[in-house]
Structure formats: structure tokens, C-alpha cells
Design a protein around this motif. Structure first.
Motif, PDB file in Angstrom:
ATOM      1  N   TYR A 373      49.859  19.180 -24.400  1.00  0.00           N
ATOM      2  CA  TYR A 373      48.900  19.225 -24.742  1.00  0.00           C
ATOM      3  C   TYR A 373      48.125  19.521 -25.418  1.00  0.00           C
ATOM      4  O   TYR A 373      46.617  20.426 -25.067  1.00  0.00           O
ATOM      5  CB  TYR A 373      48.209  17.736 -24.121  1.00  0.00           C
ATOM      6  CG  TYR A 373      46.598  17.864 -24.524  1.00  0.00           C
ATOM      7  CD1 TYR A 373      46.621  17.272 -25.714  1.00  0.00           C
ATOM      8  CD2 TYR A 373      45.405  17.338 -23.214  1.00  0.00           C
ATOM      9  CE1 TYR A 373      45.593  16.311 -26.209  1.00  0.00           C
ATOM     10  CE2 TYR A 373      44.277  17.041 -24.147  1.00  0.00           C
ATOM     11  CZ  TYR A 373      43.948  17.117 -25.494  1.00  0.00           C
ATOM     12  OH  TYR A 373      42.804  16.700 -25.605  1.00  0.00           O
ATOM     13  N   ASN A 374      48.591  20.658 -26.967  1.00  0.00           N
ATOM     14  CA  ASN A 374      47.835  21.877 -26.949  1.00  0.00           C
ATOM     15  C   ASN A 374      46.667  21.311 -28.622  1.00  0.00           C
ATOM     16  O   ASN A 374      46.858  20.270 -28.977  1.00  0.00           O
ATOM     17  CB  ASN A 374      49.131  22.911 -27.112  1.00  0.00           C
ATOM     18  CG  ASN A 374      49.438  23.583 -26.531  1.00  0.00           C
ATOM     19  OD1 ASN A 374      49.103  23.864 -25.921  1.00  0.00           O
ATOM     20  ND2 ASN A 374      50.845  23.277 -26.745  1.00  0.00           N
ATOM     21  N   GLY A 375      45.765  21.708 -28.296  1.00  0.00           N
ATOM     22  CA  GLY A 375      45.561  21.986 -29.996  1.00  0.00           C
ATOM     23  C   GLY A 375      44.140  20.659 -29.655  1.00  0.00           C
ATOM     24  O   GLY A 375      42.985  20.940 -30.723  1.00  0.00           O
ATOM     25  N   VAL A 472      55.432  11.182 -18.913  1.00  0.00           N
ATOM     26  CA  VAL A 472      54.686  11.598 -17.657  1.00  0.00           C
ATOM     27  C   VAL A 472      53.572  12.481 -18.037  1.00  0.00           C
ATOM     28  O   VAL A 472      54.227  13.393 -18.154  1.00  0.00           O
ATOM     29  CB  VAL A 472      55.543  12.564 -16.812  1.00  0.00           C
ATOM     30  CG1 VAL A 472      54.896  12.323 -15.565  1.00  0.00           C
ATOM     31  CG2 VAL A 472      57.167  11.209 -16.015  1.00  0.00           C
ATOM     32  N   LEU A 473      52.118  12.232 -17.538  1.00  0.00           N
ATOM     33  CA  LEU A 473      50.850  12.860 -18.234  1.00  0.00           C
ATOM     34  C   LEU A 473      50.754  13.176 -16.741  1.00  0.00           C
ATOM     35  O   LEU A 473      49.724  13.020 -16.302  1.00  0.00           O
ATOM     36  CB  LEU A 473      49.987  11.931 -18.488  1.00  0.00           C
ATOM     37  CG  LEU A 473      49.980  11.767 -20.466  1.00  0.00           C
ATOM     38  CD1 LEU A 473      51.295  10.708 -20.399  1.00  0.00           C
ATOM     39  CD2 LEU A 473      49.347  11.507 -20.674  1.00  0.00           C
ATOM     40  N   PHE A 474      50.713  14.801 -16.871  1.00  0.00           N
ATOM     41  CA  PHE A 474      50.114  15.327 -15.635  1.00  0.00           C
ATOM     42  C   PHE A 474      48.636  16.245 -16.094  1.00  0.00           C
ATOM     43  O   PHE A 474      48.156  16.818 -16.969  1.00  0.00           O
ATOM     44  CB  PHE A 474      51.170  17.294 -15.068  1.00  0.00           C
ATOM     45  CG  PHE A 474      50.684  17.246 -13.598  1.00  0.00           C
ATOM     46  CD1 PHE A 474      49.387  17.810 -13.074  1.00  0.00           C
ATOM     47  CD2 PHE A 474      51.696  17.020 -13.085  1.00  0.00           C
ATOM     48  CE1 PHE A 474      49.259  18.599 -12.319  1.00  0.00           C
ATOM     49  CE2 PHE A 474      51.751  17.613 -11.553  1.00  0.00           C
ATOM     50  CZ  PHE A 474      50.319  17.956 -11.110  1.00  0.00           C
ATOM     51  N   CYS A 475      47.102  15.488 -15.038  1.00  0.00           N
ATOM     52  CA  CYS A 475      45.810  16.032 -15.245  1.00  0.00           C
ATOM     53  C   CYS A 475      45.523  16.476 -14.909  1.00  0.00           C
ATOM     54  O   CYS A 475      45.870  16.317 -12.852  1.00  0.00           O
ATOM     55  CB  CYS A 475      44.902  14.561 -15.752  1.00  0.00           C
ATOM     56  SG  CYS A 475      43.618  14.954 -15.627  1.00  0.00           S
ATOM     57  N   ASP A 476      44.668  18.290 -14.729  1.00  0.00           N
ATOM     58  CA  ASP A 476      44.249  18.453 -13.370  1.00  0.00           C
ATOM     59  C   ASP A 476      42.394  18.780 -14.266  1.00  0.00           C
ATOM     60  O   ASP A 476      42.724  19.355 -16.007  1.00  0.00           O
ATOM     61  CB  ASP A 476      45.157  20.286 -13.634  1.00  0.00           C
ATOM     62  CG  ASP A 476      44.006  21.082 -13.058  1.00  0.00           C
ATOM     63  OD1 ASP A 476      44.323  21.184 -11.450  1.00  0.00           O
ATOM     64  OD2 ASP A 476      43.099  21.921 -13.295  1.00  0.00           O
ATOM     65  N   LEU A 477      41.610  18.442 -12.916  1.00  0.00           N
ATOM     66  CA  LEU A 477      40.171  18.703 -14.020  1.00  0.00           C
ATOM     67  C   LEU A 477      39.815  19.848 -13.942  1.00  0.00           C
ATOM     68  O   LEU A 477      40.425  21.100 -13.041  1.00  0.00           O
ATOM     69  CB  LEU A 477      39.936  17.501 -12.845  1.00  0.00           C
ATOM     70  CG  LEU A 477      39.908  16.477 -12.453  1.00  0.00           C
ATOM     71  CD1 LEU A 477      38.786  15.629 -11.518  1.00  0.00           C
ATOM     72  CD2 LEU A 477      39.928  15.986 -14.269  1.00  0.00           C
ATOM     73  N   ASP A 478      39.224  20.626 -14.927  1.00  0.00           N
ATOM     74  CA  ASP A 478      38.592  21.696 -15.046  1.00  0.00           C
ATOM     75  C   ASP A 478      37.322  21.901 -14.490  1.00  0.00           C
ATOM     76  O   ASP A 478      36.600  20.637 -15.420  1.00  0.00           O
ATOM     77  CB  ASP A 478      38.607  21.941 -16.641  1.00  0.00           C
ATOM     78  CG  ASP A 478      39.965  22.277 -16.852  1.00  0.00           C
ATOM     79  OD1 ASP A 478      40.821  22.473 -16.255  1.00  0.00           O
ATOM     80  OD2 ASP A 478      40.706  21.578 -18.272  1.00  0.00           O
ATOM     81  N   ARG A 588      46.591  27.977 -19.971  1.00  0.00           N
ATOM     82  CA  ARG A 588      45.963  29.013 -20.379  1.00  0.00           C
ATOM     83  C   ARG A 588      46.243  29.404 -21.510  1.00  0.00           C
ATOM     84  O   ARG A 588      45.734  30.434 -22.356  1.00  0.00           O
ATOM     85  CB  ARG A 588      47.488  29.907 -20.043  1.00  0.00           C
ATOM     86  CG  ARG A 588      47.373  29.477 -17.862  1.00  0.00           C
ATOM     87  CD  ARG A 588      48.255  31.127 -17.493  1.00  0.00           C
ATOM     88  NE  ARG A 588      49.437  30.398 -17.990  1.00  0.00           N
ATOM     89  CZ  ARG A 588      50.704  30.158 -17.780  1.00  0.00           C
ATOM     90  NH1 ARG A 588      50.755  29.391 -16.274  1.00  0.00           N
ATOM     91  NH2 ARG A 588      51.774  29.052 -17.813  1.00  0.00           N
ATOM     92  N   SER A 589      46.105  28.070 -22.587  1.00  0.00           N
ATOM     93  CA  SER A 589      46.276  28.094 -23.488  1.00  0.00           C
ATOM     94  C   SER A 589      44.348  28.396 -24.737  1.00  0.00           C
ATOM     95  O   SER A 589      43.969  28.957 -25.512  1.00  0.00           O
ATOM     96  CB  SER A 589      47.212  27.391 -24.963  1.00  0.00           C
ATOM     97  OG  SER A 589      46.538  26.593 -24.190  1.00  0.00           O
ATOM     98  N   ARG A 590      43.779  28.040 -23.313  1.00  0.00           N
ATOM     99  CA  ARG A 590      42.528  27.655 -23.387  1.00  0.00           C
ATOM    100  C   ARG A 590      41.896  29.129 -23.520  1.00  0.00           C
ATOM    101  O   ARG A 590      41.661  28.925 -22.297  1.00  0.00           O
ATOM    102  CB  ARG A 590      42.136  26.269 -23.842  1.00  0.00           C
ATOM    103  CG  ARG A 590      43.219  25.369 -24.315  1.00  0.00           C
ATOM    104  CD  ARG A 590      42.345  24.188 -24.187  1.00  0.00           C
ATOM    105  NE  ARG A 590      42.500  23.494 -22.859  1.00  0.00           N
ATOM    106  CZ  ARG A 590      41.975  23.382 -21.702  1.00  0.00           C
ATOM    107  NH1 ARG A 590      40.710  24.160 -21.704  1.00  0.00           N
ATOM    108  NH2 ARG A 590      42.258  22.942 -20.886  1.00  0.00           N
TER     109      ARG A 590
END
Length: 598
Positions: A373-375, A472-478, A588-590
Motif C-alpha cells: 500500500y504505497n502512495g 489479505v490486508l496486514f495492518c501494523d500501527l505506527d 520503510r518507504s515513508r
């Protein structure tokens, strides 16, 4: 907070408990039932020793069965303890519900009373909840009804883990004692009924006395009894019912005579009733009450025969098992759901995902496909920044079935179980859904892949090929760790609960939202294309961003999503790892500052 392995331990304990409770109903006599009770404690509840003390007609308790040690069994089986000594024991120590625990520091005063006992010496406990050889744990067995008549006491010793049982173990032992009391009462009842039926068949000269004995056993039985017609046009019609069955179903005896059990059974259980054989047949099903509700019962049939004319009528014993079924559902739910958020846990997620994929790849399936999920950055979550609302014009819409008011409804808290809401069963439901997890029916003799709908992953290129798959959406809280560190675990738990609620509200009723552990969540959404899945990630991220108020303080968390696709030929771990890796690529892209929260 429960450990990762605890749900598996609970599932294993639940399976063992179900098995030993089922074995209680297979014993042929009262003696077999008592020994089965003792064996079940050792086999299913993880104690090394178990003793069943049965109340005699004079009120004293006799050691009727022992399991776990042949030496102890030979020493104390058949010995009697006075009722006064037992009443003293059941009033000492600590009460764990109906259980009674007497620690070794108090139990030394019981060493010289007349209750038969077996113990060995041992060292003092090394830690607080370590089991001492002189510790005592009793599970009283009471007859059903308001009087709570004591039927006996189960005493247990030497937990295999060497510790005092926790809440889960206490509840399991208490439930087992309750079911054992029912089994002992039923064994006594069956024994009385069999004697009455033998007298009816063989003692023609004492027919009146036998019929009176049968009538009393029938009318005053604590559980439901019915006599039904056999053969002819009226086969199965109820001829006679006792007061217990009439009270259970809320119908007078005069009305009950208009029905058969086939008229009262739940439509989904009619097949179970028909498969139940007449002689010695047993089934667990639901019967309708007068108010339109249904009650779970255990139904046992016996044929009362005439040696000359053949079968005369059908005697049916109806036992109310509503409470047991409720406990089973509660235990199953607790074993498969996260204790904090109420969402399906890691084991349940893997079970649901495993039900959708098979080992053989579909013909159209390629290699594992994942989409990061980029952008869509989580952004800076300072006050006055982005309000976190979902803008369909900015995000390009959510795809078919995701528009507000069509595929999603609000009002579902974190405890909502997507895919199991009775109001939306049509999304996946089939006659075989409860057995296999999804709606495909295995044919008799068919191979493991026959009738299975293979799933493939849609293309993630610039051109949408129209393929719909299981996303399958893997969600990790920031920023969640900083909240835990700054404000404590109470605030962190409140944030997790609210995030779970927002995720559940943001998906369809047929989708699954699960918590893997910590601040990681997974969403399973079927029937999506690549663009739909990306839109779903945007929608869920925007739902998480708004401030969360805890104890008057507003905190914010962001979220990183990785989109993977489940397809046949992949394992469950491969599917989850694919989505997990995509999530970390996106994270990591952000820039780190854009993931800041708190």
C-alpha cells in the motif's frame, strides 16, 4: 494479556473436556458412570489423581471410584467418611465458585478425621501457586433443581503442571462436576426405569405394582419424559408427557398430545431426528417452546416391547442441555477470540484462511502476488492536520460494494464477528458451511479438491484484468509503542480496542478482522480486485487516523498496510508472510516523521 500459545492450550483442553463429558453418557450402569467420572478427571483435566465420593442413603460418603493410582485405589476404595466430616471440609478454605480449595497450611487439622485420604509428603512450595502434596481441592456435585441436594464430591490431586489451577482450569473442573452430577442422576434414573420396564414385561402377576412404579418414575423424573406411539398412521405421536417436559417446553400435557417430536424440532435439526434410531437412539437437537424460542435437549429413545405383540410404544428421555451448550459456545469463543478486543485471534484467522485455500494451485494461478500500500502516507498527526475523514472524490471511490450505505454498516463494535452475523448469512452460507468453513459441498467419495472453488490473485499491473480474489490486508500501527511508553498499558489497551472497532466498522459483514497480537491486525476481504483492495486500505487508514480520546487525553496512531492475495497452492504462512513483507516495504518507504503519533 494472554500469551500466543494460550489459545492453542485452551482449544486442546476444550477438545479433551468435550470428549470426557461425552464419555459420561456412554456408561451402561451407575458403577461404570462413577468410574468414568474419575477417569475423565485424569484423562481430560490434567490431574494425576481423582476420587469420587458418593453420598449413601444414610448421608455418609463412600469412596465409589478412584483413578490414577492402583495402590491408592486398593487402599481407600469402599471406605466411608461421615457426613459431618465432609461438611466441615466443604466449609473450610477458599471458595472458587462451587469448588472448595484447602491449602496445606490449613488442612493439617484434617489429617486425623475419618474421611479416607491418600497423600504423600513433599517439600514446601517454592513459589506462591505451586501445588503442595497436602493441598486439597474438592468439586461438589449437586442434583439439578433449587434444592441443591449433594450427590457426591470429586476430590483431585497433583495437577500435572504442578500449580494451582487458574480461572480456566477452575471453570473446566466446575463444569465437569456439574455434568458428572447429571450423568450420575441419569444413571440412577435409567436404572430405575429399566427395572420398571423389566417388571412390566416379566412379572405379569405384579403388573399393577410395576405400572405404579413406572408412573412415579415417569411423573416425578427431574428431566423430561415422553411416551410416543409406534407404528401405524399415528407413529411418533406423543401419548403422554411428564410435568418436567411440559415445563421445559411451556406447553400443557393436553396440548403436547397433539404433536410428535417431528412437529417440535427445529427445522435445521429434522435430519438429526430422522437419523436417530428408535432403539437406544440418542441425539442432541433443539425443540420449540410455546413462546417461539428453542431449547437444546439431549433426546434418548428406548423401545418398550411386548414379547408377544412386538413394540408397543417409544419411551423418550429429554434432558435440558441448554446450559451446557451455552458454556461450550462461551469456551469455544474464548479459545478462538482475542480477550482484549473480542476479534478472532491468530488461530481462528489461520483456520478461516486455511478453509479457503487448498494445496493444489488453480489452473489460472500464478506465483504469489502481493501489493504494497504505497502512495498513501500516514502523514504527520499534529493537531490541526488531516482530519482523517474518507474523501471518495480524492481517493477515487472504494469500488463496487464499498460505497457508504451499500456494503458497509456502522454500529459494529470490536466484538462483532464478520461472517457470522445471523442477519447476513447469505453472503457465504451453505448447508456445509459450519462443517467446512465456507460454502462448498463435498460429494460422497469425492476427492479433496472436488467442488472446491479455487481462488486466484488478481493482476497488480497497470491494467485491471477484472479478476476478483481474497485480499489479505496486514495492518501494523505506527506510533503505538510510544503511546504505551508515555501513557501506560491502560491507554495502549484502550487504543487497541478503539482501532479494532474502527476496523470492524470499516469492512463488510462478510469480511474478517482479526488481531494477530500486539499492534498487528489482519483483514480478509473476498471478491476484491487490486484497485478495490487499495481503496479498502485507504478507507481503513483514514478511519484509524482521527484522534482517540482516553481518560480525557487525545492520542493518535497511524497505520501501515500491506496487501497480499491468498490463492490455492500457497500455505497460510506464505499468504500472511507475503502481506507482512509488503507492509514493511510500505512502512520503510515513508519518512519516519510521517509515522509519528501520540
Amino acid at each position: 494479556m494472554e500469551t500466543e500459545s494460550e489459545p492453542y492450550v485452551r482449544l486442546s483442553t476444550l477438545r479433551q473436556l468435550h470428549q470426557v463429558v461425552a464419555d459420561l453418557n456412554t456408561a451402561r450402569s451407575l458403577a461404570d458412570t462413577l468410574q468414568t467420572v474419575a477417569d475423565g478427571v485424569v484423562a481430560g483435566l490434567n490431574y494425576e489423581l481423582a476420587c469420587v465420593n458418593l453420598v449413601r442413603p444414610d448421608g455418609d460418603l463412600v469412596v465409589a471410584a478412584f483413578a490414577g493410582s492402583s495402590a491408592a485405589e486398593a487402599l481407600i476404595t469402599g471406605r466411608v467418611g461421615s457426613r459431618a466430616s465432609w461438611d466441615r471440609r466443604l466449609s473450610m478454605g477458599s471458595g472458587w465458585g462451587d469448588l472448595r480449595f484447602i491449602p496445606h497450611t490449613e488442612g493439617w487439622v484434617l489429617m486425623d478425621d475419618d474421611v479416607p485420604q491418600w497423600h504423600t509428603d513433599g517439600p514446601a512450595p517454592r513459589f506462591e501457586d505451586e501445588w503442595h502434596p497436602h493441598d486439597r481441592l474438592y468439586a461438589p456435585m449437586y442434583a439439578s433443581g433449587s434444592g441443591r441436594e449433594l450427590l457426591g464430591v470429586i476430590s483431585v490431586d497433583r495437577p500435572r503442571n504442578g500449580r494451582h489451577p487458574g480461572p480456566w482450569g477452575q471453570e473446566a473442573l466446575q463444569m465437569y462436576a456439574s455434568q458428572s452430577a447429571i450423568a450420575i442422576s441419569n444413571a440412577r434414573l435409567r436404572s430405575n426405569m429399566q427395572r420398571a420396564l423389566v417388571r412390566l414385561e416379566r412379572e405379569q402377576q405384579a403388573l399393577r405394582a410395576s405400572e405404579e412404579s413406572f408412573r412415579q418414575a415417569f411423573e416425578y423424573a427431574p428431566s423430561g419424559m415422553a411416551i410416543a406411539e409406534m407404528g401405524g398412521d399415528q407413529h411418533g405421536r406423543l401419548l403422554r408427557t411428564n410435568d418436567a417436559l411440559c415445563r421445559l417446553l411451556g406447553r400443557p400435557a393436553s396440548v403436547m398430545r397433539r404433536y410428535s417430536f417431528a412437529d417440535l424440532v427445529h427445522p435445521e435439526d429434522i435430519g438429526t431426528l430422522l437419523r436417530t434410531s428408535a432403539e437406544g437412539g440418542r441425539a442432541e437437537l433443539r425443540l420449540g417452546r410455546r413462546d417461539g424460542t428453542y431449547v437444546w435437549v439431549s433426546l434418548r429413545n428406548s423401545v418398550v416391547a411386548d414379547t408377544a405383540d412386538g413394540p408397543r410404544f417409544l419411551l423418550t428421555h429429554v434432558e435440558d442441555i441448554e446450559e451446557r451448550k451455552r458454556h461450550e459456545l462461551q469456551l469455544a469463543h474464548r479459545a478462538s477470540h482475542d480477550a482484549l478486543t473480542g476479534l478472532p485471534n491468530s488461530a481462528e484467522l489461520r483456520s478461516r484462511l486455511s478453509a479457503r485455500i487448498c494445496e493444489r494451485p488453480a489452473q489460472a494461478a500464478g506465483t504469489a502476488v502481493g501489493a504494497g500500500y504505497n502512495g498513501y502516507e500516514s502523514g504527520g498527526y499534529e493537531s490541526g492536520g488531516h482530519d482523517g475523514g474518507y474523501d471518495s472524490a480524492r481517493d477515487g471511490g472504494y469500488g463496487p460494494g464499498y460505497a457508504t450505505g451499500s456494503g458497509y454498516e456502522s454500529g459494529h463494535g470490536p466484538g462483532h464477528e464478520p461472517g457470522h452475523d445471523s442477519g447476513h448469512e447469505s453472503a457465504y452460507e451453505s448447508p456445509y458451511e459450519h462443517e467446512h468453513g465456507f460454502g462448498f459441498e463435498p460429494a460422497n467419495g469425492a476427492g479433496p479438491y472436488d467442488h472446491h472453488v479455487h481462488i486466484v490473485a488478481p493482476s497488480t499491473g497497470e491494467v485491471d484484468d477484472g479478476t476478483k480474489g481474497l485480499a489479505v490486508l496486514f495492518c501494523d500501527l505506527d506510533g503505538f509503542k510510544s503511546i504505551n511508553d508515555r501513557f501506560g498499558h491502560h491507554t495502549g489497551d484502550a487504543v487497541l480496542i478503539e482501532v479494532a472497532r474502527r476496523l470492524t466498522t470499516g469492512v463488510r459483514d462478510g469480511d474478517t478482522v482479526a488481531r494477530l497480537g500486539g499492534d498487528e491486525f489482519v483483514v480478509l476481504a473476498d471478491g476484491l480486485g487490486a484497485a478495490d483492495a487499495a481503496d479498502l486500505a485507504v478507507r481503513l487508514r483514514n478511519a484509524i487516523i482521527p484522534p482517540i480520546r482516553v481518560d480525557g487525553r487525545a492520542v493518535r496512531v497511524g497505520a501501515s498496510f500491506g496487501i497480499g492475495w491468498a490463492e490455492c497452492g500457497m500455505t497460510v504462512e506464505e499468504v500472511l508472510n507475503s502481506a507482512d513483507q509488503r507492509m514493511y516495504i510500505e512502512k520503510r518507504s515513508r519518512a519516519k516523521v510521517h509515522r509519528r503519533a501520540g
